[in-house]
Design a protein around this motif. Sequence first.
Motif, PDB file in Angstrom:
ATOM      1  N   GLU A  32     -14.911 -28.533 -57.127  1.00 51.91           N
ATOM      2  CA  GLU A  32     -13.703 -29.337 -56.971  1.00 51.91           C
ATOM      3  C   GLU A  32     -14.139 -30.644 -56.317  1.00 51.91           C
ATOM      4  O   GLU A  32     -14.887 -30.631 -55.349  1.00 51.91           O
TER       5      GLU A  32
ATOM      6  N   GLU B 287      -5.051 -36.272 -52.212  1.00 54.52           N
ATOM      7  CA  GLU B 287      -4.335 -36.534 -53.462  1.00 54.52           C
ATOM      8  C   GLU B 287      -5.092 -37.614 -54.221  1.00 54.52           C
ATOM      9  O   GLU B 287      -5.013 -38.799 -53.888  1.00 54.52           O
TER      10      GLU B 287
ATOM     11  N   LYS C  25      -6.716 -24.301 -52.759  1.00 53.88           N
ATOM     12  CA  LYS C  25      -6.229 -25.676 -52.903  1.00 53.88           C
ATOM     13  C   LYS C  25      -7.345 -26.712 -52.768  1.00 53.88           C
ATOM     14  O   LYS C  25      -7.259 -27.677 -52.019  1.00 53.88           O
TER      15      LYS C  25
ATOM     16  N   HIS D 167      -5.892 -26.006 -59.180  1.00 57.22           N
ATOM     17  CA  HIS D 167      -5.491 -26.949 -58.128  1.00 57.22           C
ATOM     18  C   HIS D 167      -4.369 -26.390 -57.267  1.00 57.22           C
ATOM     19  O   HIS D 167      -4.094 -26.931 -56.184  1.00 57.22           O
ATOM     20  N   ASN D 168      -3.709 -25.319 -57.733  1.00 54.28           N
ATOM     21  CA  ASN D 168      -2.588 -24.747 -56.996  1.00 54.28           C
ATOM     22  C   ASN D 168      -2.882 -23.358 -56.438  1.00 54.28           C
ATOM     23  O   ASN D 168      -1.970 -22.636 -56.052  1.00 54.28           O
ATOM     24  N   THR D 169      -4.164 -22.982 -56.406  1.00 46.03           N
ATOM     25  CA  THR D 169      -4.523 -21.673 -55.860  1.00 46.03           C
ATOM     26  C   THR D 169      -4.476 -21.701 -54.338  1.00 46.03           C
ATOM     27  O   THR D 169      -4.292 -22.747 -53.724  1.00 46.03           O
TER      28      THR D 169
ATOM     29  N   ARG E  68      -8.352 -31.382 -57.013  1.00 46.47           N
ATOM     30  CA  ARG E  68      -8.503 -29.983 -56.592  1.00 46.47           C
ATOM     31  C   ARG E  68      -8.766 -29.033 -57.752  1.00 46.47           C
ATOM     32  O   ARG E  68      -8.973 -27.835 -57.548  1.00 46.47           O
TER      33      ARG E  68
END
Length: 262
Positions: free
Chosen positions: A111, A124, A154, A149-151, A199
């Motif tokens: 990432e 961001e 993050k 990106h939403n795990t 991410r």
Amino acid sequence: METSIQPRLTSKNIEQYRTEGYTLPEGKVFDDETFVALVEHFDKKLAEWPNDDRPEAMDTPHYGDAKLNQWALAPEVVDLVEPLLGPDIILFSTHFICKPKGDGRRVPWHEDSAYWRSLLDPMEVATVWLALDPSTKKNGCMYVIPRTHNTGKKGFSDYESVDKRISVFDKEIIPSQRKEELAVPCELQPNHCSLHDARTQHGSPPNTSDIRRCGWTLRFMPATTRLNPDFSDRQLIYLARGRNVLNQNLADPTKEYPHILE
């Protein structure tokens, strides 16, 4: 010479970026003449690149080459990220990742945010991955793992060491925290791009083909994200559009800063 209007993000693109962590807009980014000029400029830089430095390692080249900012800060590029970041936008970084034919190195699963965790708050960043060459499964295109990106992590997974002799980076997300079977290839023709969240887990295999694979990553953040002042002597940021909301120190896009690359 054929030209086309630069791509605009559709509502579908925006929704995919939000939910999946990436999207591939349709259409060319630049008109043909502008794009050809960029490729010619890069090819000249590559020809002058030291033989003992890997071509995948041309990081933040715009610091020492202000002409690159003509493309990096062009409306055609910034228009792509405004729907994702808002009207006040800062150019955070750029990187040419040029995999030569035959022995182009793999990019380990990572990432981007993991490398910037001490630099930015909040985390961001939207990356425009602009293809200078065809980028396909054959010559080592980028793969993304959707929705990472939403795990829970993050953007801050755990990493292990990998062999730097065959990899662009020396660290990789540990296997238990990535799901390579879900990876999606981002195949692109020259002058087309993908977008991904900082991410989102991504990487790419080596280029063992007879075709070069070069992409230029253009990384933007909203002006409400702050660069850690402790890194201001090593990391330059440029106002791409709108207001400098946090009154941060900004670099001059017409000026060159080669000392930072030393």
